[in-house]
Scaffold this active site. Sequence first.
Site, PDB file in Angstrom:
ATOM      1  N   ASN A   1      50.661  49.989  43.237  1.00  0.00           N
ATOM      2  CA  ASN A   1      51.690  51.018  43.455  1.00  0.00           C
ATOM      3  C   ASN A   1      51.032  52.325  43.905  1.00  0.00           C
ATOM      4  O   ASN A   1      49.907  52.654  43.487  1.00  0.00           O
ATOM      5  CB  ASN A   1      52.584  51.223  42.224  1.00  0.00           C
ATOM      6  CG  ASN A   1      51.828  51.452  40.940  1.00  0.00           C
ATOM      7  OD1 ASN A   1      50.694  51.023  40.774  1.00  0.00           O
ATOM      8  ND2 ASN A   1      52.465  52.142  40.008  1.00  0.00           N
ATOM      9  N   ILE A   2      51.728  53.033  44.750  1.00  0.00           N
ATOM     10  CA  ILE A   2      51.223  54.288  45.314  1.00  0.00           C
ATOM     11  C   ILE A   2      52.315  55.338  45.154  1.00  0.00           C
ATOM     12  O   ILE A   2      53.404  55.200  45.737  1.00  0.00           O
ATOM     13  CB  ILE A   2      50.849  54.108  46.805  1.00  0.00           C
ATOM     14  CG1 ILE A   2      49.762  53.019  46.937  1.00  0.00           C
ATOM     15  CG2 ILE A   2      50.361  55.442  47.397  1.00  0.00           C
ATOM     16  CD1 ILE A   2      49.418  52.643  48.368  1.00  0.00           C
ATOM     17  N   GLU A   3      52.038  56.333  44.323  1.00  0.00           N
ATOM     18  CA  GLU A   3      53.055  57.341  44.022  1.00  0.00           C
ATOM     19  C   GLU A   3      52.803  58.631  44.800  1.00  0.00           C
ATOM     20  O   GLU A   3      51.683  58.901  45.262  1.00  0.00           O
ATOM     21  CB  GLU A   3      53.077  57.606  42.515  1.00  0.00           C
ATOM     22  CG  GLU A   3      53.451  56.346  41.736  1.00  0.00           C
ATOM     23  CD  GLU A   3      53.449  56.541  40.228  1.00  0.00           C
ATOM     24  OE1 GLU A   3      52.959  57.586  39.745  1.00  0.00           O
ATOM     25  OE2 GLU A   3      53.944  55.634  39.539  1.00  0.00           O
TER      26      GLU A   3
ATOM     27  N   CYS B   1      56.083  50.424  45.348  1.00  0.00           N
ATOM     28  CA  CYS B   1      55.586  49.468  44.360  1.00  0.00           C
ATOM     29  C   CYS B   1      54.390  48.654  44.856  1.00  0.00           C
ATOM     30  O   CYS B   1      54.167  48.509  46.067  1.00  0.00           O
ATOM     31  CB  CYS B   1      56.693  48.487  43.989  1.00  0.00           C
ATOM     32  SG  CYS B   1      58.038  49.195  43.035  1.00  0.00           S
TER      33      CYS B   1
ATOM     34  N   GLU C   1      54.070  45.413  44.815  1.00  0.00           N
ATOM     35  CA  GLU C   1      54.495  44.247  45.598  1.00  0.00           C
ATOM     36  C   GLU C   1      54.707  44.632  47.053  1.00  0.00           C
ATOM     37  O   GLU C   1      54.396  43.860  47.970  1.00  0.00           O
ATOM     38  CB  GLU C   1      55.806  43.682  45.024  1.00  0.00           C
ATOM     39  CG  GLU C   1      55.699  43.164  43.589  1.00  0.00           C
ATOM     40  CD  GLU C   1      56.018  44.229  42.545  1.00  0.00           C
ATOM     41  OE1 GLU C   1      55.694  45.421  42.756  1.00  0.00           O
ATOM     42  OE2 GLU C   1      56.586  43.868  41.503  1.00  0.00           O
TER      43      GLU C   1
ATOM     44  N   CYS D   1      60.713  44.792  40.374  1.00  0.00           N
ATOM     45  CA  CYS D   1      61.956  45.578  40.407  1.00  0.00           C
ATOM     46  C   CYS D   1      62.928  44.958  41.422  1.00  0.00           C
ATOM     47  O   CYS D   1      62.562  44.091  42.221  1.00  0.00           O
ATOM     48  CB  CYS D   1      61.649  47.025  40.766  1.00  0.00           C
ATOM     49  SG  CYS D   1      61.390  47.303  42.532  1.00  0.00           S
TER      50      CYS D   1
ATOM     51  N   CYS E   1      61.926  45.158  45.138  1.00  0.00           N
ATOM     52  CA  CYS E   1      60.810  44.255  45.471  1.00  0.00           C
ATOM     53  C   CYS E   1      61.248  42.799  45.446  1.00  0.00           C
ATOM     54  O   CYS E   1      60.715  41.976  46.197  1.00  0.00           O
ATOM     55  CB  CYS E   1      59.632  44.491  44.537  1.00  0.00           C
ATOM     56  SG  CYS E   1      58.768  46.027  44.951  1.00  0.00           S
TER      57      CYS E   1
HETATM   58  N1  THU Z   1      56.363  49.494  39.924  1.00  0.00           N
HETATM   59  C1  THU Z   1      55.750  48.533  40.687  1.00  0.00           C
HETATM   60  O1  THU Z   1      54.722  48.787  41.319  1.00  0.00           O
HETATM   61  N2  THU Z   1      56.337  47.303  40.736  1.00  0.00           N
HETATM   62  C2  THU Z   1      57.462  46.952  40.060  1.00  0.00           C
HETATM   63  O2  THU Z   1      57.979  45.849  40.256  1.00  0.00           O
HETATM   64  C3  THU Z   1      58.029  47.877  39.079  1.00  0.00           C
HETATM   65  C4  THU Z   1      57.570  49.286  39.167  1.00  0.00           C
HETATM   66  C5  THU Z   1      55.754  50.847  39.892  1.00  0.00           C
HETATM   67  C6  THU Z   1      56.569  51.902  40.579  1.00  0.00           C
HETATM   68  C7  THU Z   1      56.066  53.156  39.902  1.00  0.00           C
HETATM   69  O3  THU Z   1      54.898  53.595  40.578  1.00  0.00           O
HETATM   70  C8  THU Z   1      55.676  52.680  38.508  1.00  0.00           C
HETATM   71  O4  THU Z   1      55.610  51.268  38.571  1.00  0.00           O
HETATM   72  C9  THU Z   1      56.646  53.095  37.423  1.00  0.00           C
HETATM   73  O5  THU Z   1      57.935  52.691  37.729  1.00  0.00           O
END
Ligand code: THU
Length: 134
Positions: free
Chosen positions: A45-47, A56, A58, A89, A92
């Site tokens: 994941n990259i915020e 996310c 995925e 999620c 995804c």
């Molecule tokens: N996140 C994912 O990378 N994949 C998922 O299926 C659920 C959530 C990440 C998004 C965000 O960066 C962090 O988890 C918290 O929600």
Amino acid sequence: MNDTKPHHLFEAARDAMGKAHAPYSRFPVGAAILDSDGRVHSGANIEVISFPEGWCAETTAIGHMIMGGGKRIAEVAVIAEKLDLCSPCGGCRQRLAEFSDPGTLIHLCDAEGVKKTVRMDELLPLAFQTETIG
Ligand code: THU
């Protein structure tokens, strides 16, 4: 899990999780895709400080698969540092379904390995599908 493929994917997902950029949620996630040609593509994941702009693990992995020439998803592994079982999620699920078959396996992992395996059609039942677009 004795199968070497999920184990291999688990390790790839765990390694990818180590590259997460998650300073806002502090919730690192990793994903790894085995494509239909037998190649592995991973992602984290990259915020972004403007929170909705992040994405996310995925989604990163799917991007790597497509740009690496992969076509279809054979299997997926997902892991989150702070969850025993991180289920993809909703967004995804739709993205994974785009490149999967109903029977594509999604391996949900914890720190030790694959903890639970589900099919794509279990993860996204009654998926949106139509042939009337395009
Ligand atoms: N996140 C994912 O990378 N994949 C998922 O299926 C659920 C959530 C990440 C998004 C965000 O960066 C962090 O988890 C918290 O929600």
